[in-house]
Design a protein around this motif. Structure first.
Motif, mmCIF file in Angstrom:
data_model
loop_
_atom_site.group_PDB
_atom_site.id
_atom_site.type_symbol
_atom_site.label_atom_id
_atom_site.label_comp_id
_atom_site.label_asym_id
_atom_site.label_seq_id
_atom_site.Cartn_x
_atom_site.Cartn_y
_atom_site.Cartn_z
ATOM 1 N N ASN A 180 0.844 -1.192 0.000
ATOM 2 C CA ASN A 180 0.000 0.000 0.000
ATOM 3 C C ASN A 180 0.882 1.247 0.000
ATOM 4 O O ASN A 180 1.187 1.812 1.044
ATOM 5 C CB ASN A 180 -0.919 -0.011 1.231
ATOM 6 C CG ASN A 180 -1.928 1.128 1.194
ATOM 7 O OD1 ASN A 180 -1.938 1.935 0.261
ATOM 8 N ND2 ASN A 180 -2.765 1.208 2.209
ATOM 9 N N PRO A 181 1.312 1.713 -1.171
ATOM 10 C CA PRO A 181 2.222 2.863 -1.246
ATOM 11 C C PRO A 181 1.680 4.130 -0.588
ATOM 12 O O PRO A 181 2.453 5.015 -0.211
ATOM 13 C CB PRO A 181 2.399 3.058 -2.766
ATOM 14 C CG PRO A 181 2.126 1.714 -3.359
ATOM 15 C CD PRO A 181 1.046 1.117 -2.493
ATOM 16 N N ARG A 182 0.368 4.231 -0.413
ATOM 17 C CA ARG A 182 -0.199 5.411 0.241
ATOM 18 C C ARG A 182 0.272 5.568 1.680
ATOM 19 O O ARG A 182 0.207 6.659 2.246
ATOM 20 C CB ARG A 182 -1.735 5.347 0.220
ATOM 21 C CG ARG A 182 -2.366 5.467 -1.170
ATOM 22 C CD ARG A 182 -3.880 5.513 -1.096
ATOM 23 N NE ARG A 182 -4.448 4.345 -0.430
ATOM 24 C CZ ARG A 182 -4.932 4.334 0.816
ATOM 25 N NH1 ARG A 182 -4.905 5.437 1.542
ATOM 26 N NH2 ARG A 182 -5.432 3.229 1.330
ATOM 27 N N THR A 183 0.739 4.481 2.264
ATOM 28 C CA THR A 183 1.151 4.531 3.669
ATOM 29 C C THR A 183 2.617 4.927 3.844
ATOM 30 O O THR A 183 3.080 5.043 4.980
ATOM 31 C CB THR A 183 0.953 3.155 4.333
ATOM 32 O OG1 THR A 183 1.875 2.203 3.742
ATOM 33 C CG2 THR A 183 -0.466 2.654 4.164
ATOM 34 N N ILE A 184 3.332 5.138 2.751
ATOM 35 C CA ILE A 184 4.787 5.315 2.853
ATOM 36 C C ILE A 184 5.176 6.477 3.759
ATOM 37 O O ILE A 184 6.038 6.344 4.632
ATOM 38 C CB ILE A 184 5.410 5.478 1.449
ATOM 39 C CG1 ILE A 184 5.368 4.141 0.707
ATOM 40 C CG2 ILE A 184 6.854 5.979 1.553
ATOM 41 C CD1 ILE A 184 5.878 4.203 -0.720
ATOM 42 N N THR A 185 4.543 7.632 3.585
ATOM 43 C CA THR A 185 4.909 8.801 4.392
ATOM 44 C C THR A 185 4.709 8.537 5.882
ATOM 45 O O THR A 185 5.599 8.785 6.704
ATOM 46 C CB THR A 185 4.080 10.027 3.968
ATOM 47 O OG1 THR A 185 4.348 10.317 2.593
ATOM 48 C CG2 THR A 185 4.448 11.242 4.812
ATOM 49 N N THR A 186 3.540 8.009 6.225
ATOM 50 C CA THR A 186 3.261 7.700 7.631
ATOM 51 C C THR A 186 4.171 6.587 8.134
ATOM 52 O O THR A 186 4.678 6.650 9.271
ATOM 53 C CB THR A 186 1.789 7.292 7.803
ATOM 54 O OG1 THR A 186 0.958 8.377 7.384
ATOM 55 C CG2 THR A 186 1.484 6.957 9.256
ATOM 56 N N ALA A 187 4.403 5.584 7.303
ATOM 57 C CA ALA A 187 5.247 4.459 7.707
ATOM 58 C C ALA A 187 6.662 4.918 8.024
ATOM 59 O O ALA A 187 7.276 4.449 8.993
ATOM 60 C CB ALA A 187 5.266 3.402 6.609
ATOM 61 N N LEU A 188 7.194 5.849 7.251
ATOM 62 C CA LEU A 188 8.549 6.343 7.510
ATOM 63 C C LEU A 188 8.615 7.129 8.811
ATOM 64 O O LEU A 188 9.622 7.081 9.532
ATOM 65 C CB LEU A 188 9.020 7.206 6.328
ATOM 66 C CG LEU A 188 9.284 6.434 5.026
ATOM 67 C CD1 LEU A 188 9.642 7.395 3.898
ATOM 68 C CD2 LEU A 188 10.389 5.395 5.224
ATOM 69 N N ASP A 189 7.537 7.857 9.121
ATOM 70 C CA ASP A 189 7.486 8.543 10.418
ATOM 71 C C ASP A 189 7.490 7.534 11.561
ATOM 72 O O ASP A 189 8.176 7.711 12.576
ATOM 73 C CB ASP A 189 6.243 9.436 10.508
ATOM 74 C CG ASP A 189 6.392 10.732 9.712
ATOM 75 O OD1 ASP A 189 7.538 11.204 9.582
ATOM 76 O OD2 ASP A 189 5.379 11.257 9.229
ATOM 77 N N TYR A 190 6.718 6.468 11.403
ATOM 78 C CA TYR A 190 6.698 5.431 12.428
ATOM 79 C C TYR A 190 8.052 4.722 12.536
ATOM 80 O O TYR A 190 8.463 4.306 13.622
ATOM 81 C CB TYR A 190 5.598 4.414 12.153
ATOM 82 C CG TYR A 190 4.237 4.863 12.606
ATOM 83 C CD1 TYR A 190 4.017 5.288 13.918
ATOM 84 C CD2 TYR A 190 3.153 4.871 11.727
ATOM 85 C CE1 TYR A 190 2.766 5.705 14.334
ATOM 86 C CE2 TYR A 190 1.899 5.278 12.140
ATOM 87 C CZ TYR A 190 1.716 5.709 13.446
ATOM 88 O OH TYR A 190 0.475 6.120 13.859
ATOM 89 N N LEU A 191 8.728 4.578 11.413
ATOM 90 C CA LEU A 191 10.052 3.970 11.447
ATOM 91 C C LEU A 191 11.006 4.816 12.286
ATOM 92 O O LEU A 191 11.801 4.282 13.072
ATOM 93 C CB LEU A 191 10.598 3.824 10.020
ATOM 94 C CG LEU A 191 12.002 3.218 9.895
ATOM 95 C CD1 LEU A 191 12.046 1.810 10.472
ATOM 96 C CD2 LEU A 191 12.445 3.215 8.428
ATOM 97 N N SER A 192 10.910 6.128 12.158
ATOM 98 C CA SER A 192 11.740 7.024 12.974
ATOM 99 C C SER A 192 11.414 6.881 14.454
ATOM 100 O O SER A 192 12.304 6.914 15.311
ATOM 101 C CB SER A 192 11.536 8.482 12.537
ATOM 102 O OG SER A 192 12.023 8.678 11.227
ATOM 103 N N ILE A 193 10.134 6.714 14.774
ATOM 104 C CA ILE A 193 9.725 6.521 16.161
ATOM 105 C C ILE A 193 10.291 5.210 16.700
ATOM 106 O O ILE A 193 10.836 5.156 17.813
ATOM 107 C CB ILE A 193 8.188 6.543 16.279
ATOM 108 C CG1 ILE A 193 7.662 7.956 16.016
ATOM 109 C CG2 ILE A 193 7.740 6.050 17.662
ATOM 110 C CD1 ILE A 193 6.150 8.040 15.937
ATOM 111 N N ALA A 194 10.172 4.147 15.900
ATOM 112 C CA ALA A 194 10.687 2.844 16.334
ATOM 113 C C ALA A 194 12.190 2.898 16.565
ATOM 114 O O ALA A 194 12.710 2.314 17.533
ATOM 115 C CB ALA A 194 10.348 1.784 15.290
#
Length: 235
Positions: A180-194
């Motif tokens: 789901n490429p639409r989630t990329i921006t949010t997913a990268l933010d979560y990656l920074s949190i993790a």
């Protein structure tokens, strides 16, 4: 903390230093708890509290560094006393950096909040690892206060569990972004949190390693990491 000295004032200096260091640790614990509440609720009031606390942490870092330097200059400590003061200085640095990671989490949450209703990212591993990181930091501070090497060594072992949660989340995140490429921006933010949470665990581990250094005079900073690496990497 250390054994009694002939100079009662030296004991008083060390006791005051320990008290102030643990107070700084308590503030960092509060920062992490607030950041995780922000992650759970996306209420920006929690984000603001984290950012306000960051300024207090910076002030405490400067004051503690100055006090440690003053104690070394006045008392000219040797052996375990010197190791203790060096370890205290490193603990101050690790606490300040853990606080920085809490700030990074809060700032990422502020970015995510406007689009949180549309997100499609499962963050269960982040919440688990956040609770684990907060627990390991609390235990590291307790081990430092009591100079408990057994507790410190257990913390060093437990840090691997936080790393495992981080790796599991990254694998899931890659799959989510691919599907789901639409989630990329949010997913990268979560990656920074993790990643920030993983770093908090690393800073707690550094504090635990300092306990072993003070008590035994042995620097184990790289030994356990080397044991965790595959043999092909070490050779």
């Amino acid at each position: 903390m250390p054994d009694k000295h002939l100079s009662s004032q030296f004991d008083a200096d060390l006791t005051l230093l320990s008290t102030r260091l643990l107070a700084m640790g308590g503030l960092v614990e509060s920062q992490i708890a607030l950041a995780m509440q922000a992650l759970d609720t996306f209420e920006l009031d929690f984000v603001d509290l984290v950012l306000e606390g960051e300024r207090r942490l910076n002030t405490m870092e400067i004051e503690l560094d100055e006090e440690i330097c003053n104690v070394i200059a006045r008392r000219q400590p040797a052996a375990r006393d010197l190791r203790l003061l060096m370890a205290a200085s490193k603990c101050v640095t690790n606490l300040e950096r853990a606080g920085d990671e809490a700030r990074k989490i809060a700032k990422r949450i502020r970015r995510i909040a406007p689009r949180v209703s549309a997100q499609d990212v499962n963050i269960a591993e982040i919440k688990v690892s956040g609770a684990m990181a907060a627990d390991v930091l609390r235990r590291a501070l307790d081990a430092f206060a009591r100079m408990d090497t057994a507790a410190a060594e257990q913390i060093i072992l437990d840090d691997e569990a936080i790393d495992n949660e981080f790796r599991a989340f990254v694998r899931k995140l890659v799959t989510s972004m691919t599907e789901n490429p639409r989630t990329i921006t949010t997913a990268l933010d979560y990656l920074s949190i993790a990643k920030a949470i993983e770093r908090i665990g690393d800073h707690a581990t550094n504090i635990a390693e300092s306990v072993v250094y003070v008590v035994r005079g042995t620097d184990i900073r790289h030994e356990h990491r080397k044991r965790q690496e595959p043999e092909a990497v070490r050779t």
